[in-house]
Scaffold this active site. Structure first.
Site, PDB file in Angstrom:
ATOM      1  N   GLU A  27       0.102  -2.347   4.634  1.00 31.09           N
ATOM      2  CA  GLU A  27      -1.245  -3.348   4.135  1.00 31.09           C
ATOM      3  C   GLU A  27      -1.070  -4.494   2.801  1.00 31.09           C
ATOM      4  O   GLU A  27      -0.556  -3.528   1.886  1.00 31.09           O
ATOM      5  CB  GLU A  27      -3.039  -2.873   3.659  1.00 31.09           C
ATOM      6  CG  GLU A  27      -3.903  -3.831   3.516  1.00 31.09           C
ATOM      7  CD  GLU A  27      -4.989  -3.775   3.835  1.00 31.09           C
ATOM      8  OE1 GLU A  27      -5.594  -4.869   4.010  1.00 31.09           O
ATOM      9  OE2 GLU A  27      -5.227  -3.146   3.927  1.00 31.09           O
ATOM     10  N   ASN A  72      -7.999  -5.602   6.347  1.00 33.37           N
ATOM     11  CA  ASN A  72      -8.295  -6.545   5.551  1.00 33.37           C
ATOM     12  C   ASN A  72      -7.735  -7.635   5.500  1.00 33.37           C
ATOM     13  O   ASN A  72      -8.519  -8.285   5.880  1.00 33.37           O
ATOM     14  CB  ASN A  72     -10.085  -6.377   4.976  1.00 33.37           C
ATOM     15  CG  ASN A  72     -10.926  -5.036   4.537  1.00 33.37           C
ATOM     16  OD1 ASN A  72     -11.214  -5.007   5.848  1.00 33.37           O
ATOM     17  ND2 ASN A  72     -11.716  -4.492   4.101  1.00 33.37           N
ATOM     18  N   GLU A 173     -11.760  -3.647  12.161  1.00 29.34           N
ATOM     19  CA  GLU A 173     -13.310  -3.337  11.378  1.00 29.34           C
ATOM     20  C   GLU A 173     -13.808  -4.785  11.335  1.00 29.34           C
ATOM     21  O   GLU A 173     -14.668  -4.518  10.375  1.00 29.34           O
ATOM     22  CB  GLU A 173     -12.766  -3.543   9.800  1.00 29.34           C
ATOM     23  CG  GLU A 173     -11.957  -1.910   9.633  1.00 29.34           C
ATOM     24  CD  GLU A 173     -12.165  -1.146   8.194  1.00 29.34           C
ATOM     25  OE1 GLU A 173     -13.209  -1.724   7.081  1.00 29.34           O
ATOM     26  OE2 GLU A 173     -11.610   0.123   7.524  1.00 29.34           O
ATOM     27  N   TYR A 244     -13.356   7.331   5.351  1.00 28.76           N
ATOM     28  CA  TYR A 244     -12.612   7.718   3.811  1.00 28.76           C
ATOM     29  C   TYR A 244     -13.546   8.589   3.202  1.00 28.76           C
ATOM     30  O   TYR A 244     -14.956   8.733   3.733  1.00 28.76           O
ATOM     31  CB  TYR A 244     -12.062   6.811   2.959  1.00 28.76           C
ATOM     32  CG  TYR A 244     -10.857   5.653   3.200  1.00 28.76           C
ATOM     33  CD1 TYR A 244      -9.876   5.909   3.653  1.00 28.76           C
ATOM     34  CD2 TYR A 244     -11.439   4.628   4.388  1.00 28.76           C
ATOM     35  CE1 TYR A 244      -9.088   5.284   3.685  1.00 28.76           C
ATOM     36  CE2 TYR A 244     -10.776   3.775   4.831  1.00 28.76           C
ATOM     37  CZ  TYR A 244      -9.414   3.731   4.706  1.00 28.76           C
ATOM     38  OH  TYR A 244      -8.292   3.582   5.256  1.00 28.76           O
ATOM     39  N   GLU A 292      -7.390   4.691  10.380  1.00 31.57           N
ATOM     40  CA  GLU A 292      -7.283   4.975   8.884  1.00 31.57           C
ATOM     41  C   GLU A 292      -7.771   5.856   8.515  1.00 31.57           C
ATOM     42  O   GLU A 292      -9.745   5.872   9.138  1.00 31.57           O
ATOM     43  CB  GLU A 292      -8.063   3.668   8.299  1.00 31.57           C
ATOM     44  CG  GLU A 292      -7.558   2.069   7.882  1.00 31.57           C
ATOM     45  CD  GLU A 292      -8.259   0.719   7.519  1.00 31.57           C
ATOM     46  OE1 GLU A 292      -8.629   1.445   6.807  1.00 31.57           O
ATOM     47  OE2 GLU A 292      -7.732  -0.227   7.788  1.00 31.57           O
ATOM     48  N   GLN A 350      -3.152   4.502   2.388  1.00 29.92           N
ATOM     49  CA  GLN A 350      -2.048   3.987   2.597  1.00 29.92           C
ATOM     50  C   GLN A 350      -0.530   4.981   2.696  1.00 29.92           C
ATOM     51  O   GLN A 350      -0.370   6.374   2.139  1.00 29.92           O
ATOM     52  CB  GLN A 350      -1.973   1.616   1.879  1.00 29.92           C
ATOM     53  CG  GLN A 350      -2.507   0.927   2.378  1.00 29.92           C
ATOM     54  CD  GLN A 350      -3.110  -0.054   2.340  1.00 29.92           C
ATOM     55  OE1 GLN A 350      -2.452  -0.147   1.608  1.00 29.92           O
ATOM     56  NE2 GLN A 350      -4.029  -0.958   2.302  1.00 29.92           N
TER      57      GLN A 350
END
Length: 503
Positions: A27, A72, A173, A244, A292, A350
């Protein structure tokens, strides 16, 4: 001493191992791109400005696919800012991470990097501030051979052949109020289905991913999936899942059991999607893209987040991972493999610097974090079919998840080579465990080809620039096969991979 047993049989399979399970995520956030994968002034930089030390570690990690460019970030991204002469590219504000994006790296640069890394690209489209037309435009630029304005623009920018991207995320998201362009499930479902229909008209056979819940504790979890899929079920192939994990208030026992939550998350999404499919009288089974997942110390990040300046490539969530984090990452990989019948794509977030298995310093070295090792070993050793494991193991109590199995495992069988690989985690903080695995059902004798355990007496031990190999997997000399049974001793708070090969 704990004792655990299970039996393996080649007839009891779950699904083939999907290579897409071993995806990662790049990202435009923090230093993932700039001074991460890309640093033209670095001593190892190639002609395109990519750090070859990071590329080498990416290959060693065993990454199969990379999601790009967000996250995002993508919900405010204008892809056309990142193509053409670099000197002409605008600098833009990134509202997601409150930083400036120079657009020095864009679509063409990243696709060149992906080719060097030998990874498939999962491309995320902006459905936050943009919509159907922009999705068609970026698809035309990426995939149309020639003869149109955008495909010919790609060719003039140096990429004669189309990039042939197969997987597209329809936004990111969109259930989250923090997301630029956040939508209700009905608003998003309508936009997703219209975008999907347009993309399929442009190129049949694409694999399209609808946004699921950002995490399972969202107040709209399950109802979001249900409402979105009521609209978009027939036009999409995947629903996404994000999760997460971190130790909360020092509760290490619950943290080590994080995979229990991942199992519940997957099962809940599968149940919701199948319920919608049943109501629609569809025989199609949606897959899950767990695009993710990782350990992320979010409370630490929220406590230090600054919003008063607009920096370029700031140091953002560069978590330094310890032994316990690596054991949790190994256990999450066990969960993903266990659900290979429905989770057929996944991306650890990531790749570099930002909550990442690889760390790098500007002008300096790149090194493996502790979480690098279970991912790399699982990617290398998991081959063939995922086998069903019914573990008999003691339970212990956790504050967040109640009673959980102290040991957890998954196994794979490669019919071509005959190899069987067992991945197992010991969640106990104090007790070693004896593991016995019956393998007589394969009708052949085995020997231990390799056995690795990641553990350490100091659970907070980390790998750093000065000590990059402080925590590494060690050969487990206690693993052996006798009378059709694999035996191994597993230390507390450990993750182990054992590959058996025909004797």
């Amino acid at each position: 001493m704990l004792h655990a047993t299970f039996r393996l049989d080649p007839a009891f399979t779950i699904a083939p191992v999907s290579r897409r399970t071993f995806g990662s995520f790049v990202e435009h956030m923090g230093r993932c791109v700039y001074t991460g994968i890309y640093e033209p002034s670095h001593p190892t930089a190639d002609a395109d400005g990519f750090r070859q030390d990071v590329l080498a570690l990416t290959r060693e990690l065993g990454v199969s696919m990379v999601r790009y460019p967000g996250g995002n970030f993508v919900s405010g991204y204008r892809w056309e800012d990142g193509v053409g002469p670099v000197a002409d590219r605008p600098v833009r504000r990134d509202l997601a991470w409150h930083s400036l994006e120079t657009n020095e790296v864009g679509v063409d640069e990243f696709m060149r990097w992906a080719e060097k890394a030998d990874v498939e690209v999962m491309y995320a489209m902006n459905l936050g501030t943009r919509g159907v037309q922009e999705a068609l435009d970026v698809h035309e630029y990426l995939n149309h051979p020639s003869g149109t304005r955008l495909s010919d623009q790609r060719r003039s920018n140096g990429s004669d052949k189309p990039y042939a991207v197969r997987m597209f995320c329809l936004g990111n998201e969109m259930d989250g109020p923090w997301q630029t362009g956040h939508k209700t499930p009905i608003e998003y479902g309508r936009l997703a289905v219209e975008t999907a229909r347009a993309l399929r008209a442009a190129e049949p056979g694409l694999e399209l991913i609808a946004c699921g819940s950002s995490h399972s504790s969202m107040p709209t979890f399950a109802s979001w999936e249900s409402q979105v899929l009521e609209i978009a079920y027939d036009e999409v192939d995947y629903i996404s899942a994000h999760a997460y994990y971190e130790p909360i208030d020092g509760d290490l026992e619950s943290f080590l059991a994080s995979a229990v939550d991942m199992d519940h998350f997957v099962n809940s999404v599968v149940a919701t999607a199948d319920s919608v499919g049943a109501r629609l009288k569809s025989r199609k089974k949606l897959q899950i893209s767990f695009d993710e997942w990782n350990v992320w110390y979010q409370k630490r990040f929220e406590a230090t987040r600054q919003t008063s300046e607009w920096p370029i490539a700031p140091r953002v969530i560069e978590d330094q991972y310890n032994v316990a984090d690596a054991v949790v990452v190994g256990s999450l990989l066990i969960s993903l493999l266990r659900h290979s019948d429905r989770v057929t794509a996944a991306c650890q977030a990531q790749l570099v610097n930002v909550i990442a298995p690889i760390r790098s310093e500007p002008g300096g070295p790149a090194w493996r974090q502790t979480i690098f090792h279970p991912f790399a070993l699982t990617s290398r050793l998991a081959r063939g079919e995922v086998l069903r494991v019914e573990m008999r193991a003691p339970l212990h109590s956790t504050a967040r998840f109640g009673d959980v199995p102290t040991l957890d495992a998954v196994a794979t069988h490669d019919d071509t080579t005959g190899d069987v690989t067992v991945f197992v985690v010991n969640r106990s903080l104090t007790d070693p465990a004896d593991l016995a695995v019956a393998v007589a059902g394969f009708g052949r004798a085995f020997r231990v080809a390799e056995s690795w355990t990641l553990a350490d007496d100091v659970l907070t031990a980390t790998n750093t620039e000065q000590h990059p190999d402080r925590v590494v997997p060690r050969p487990n000399e206690t693993a052996w096969v006798e009378d059709g049974e694999l035996h191994a001793s597993l230390p507390p708070v450990s993750w182990t991979a054992i590959r058996l090969t025909p004797a």
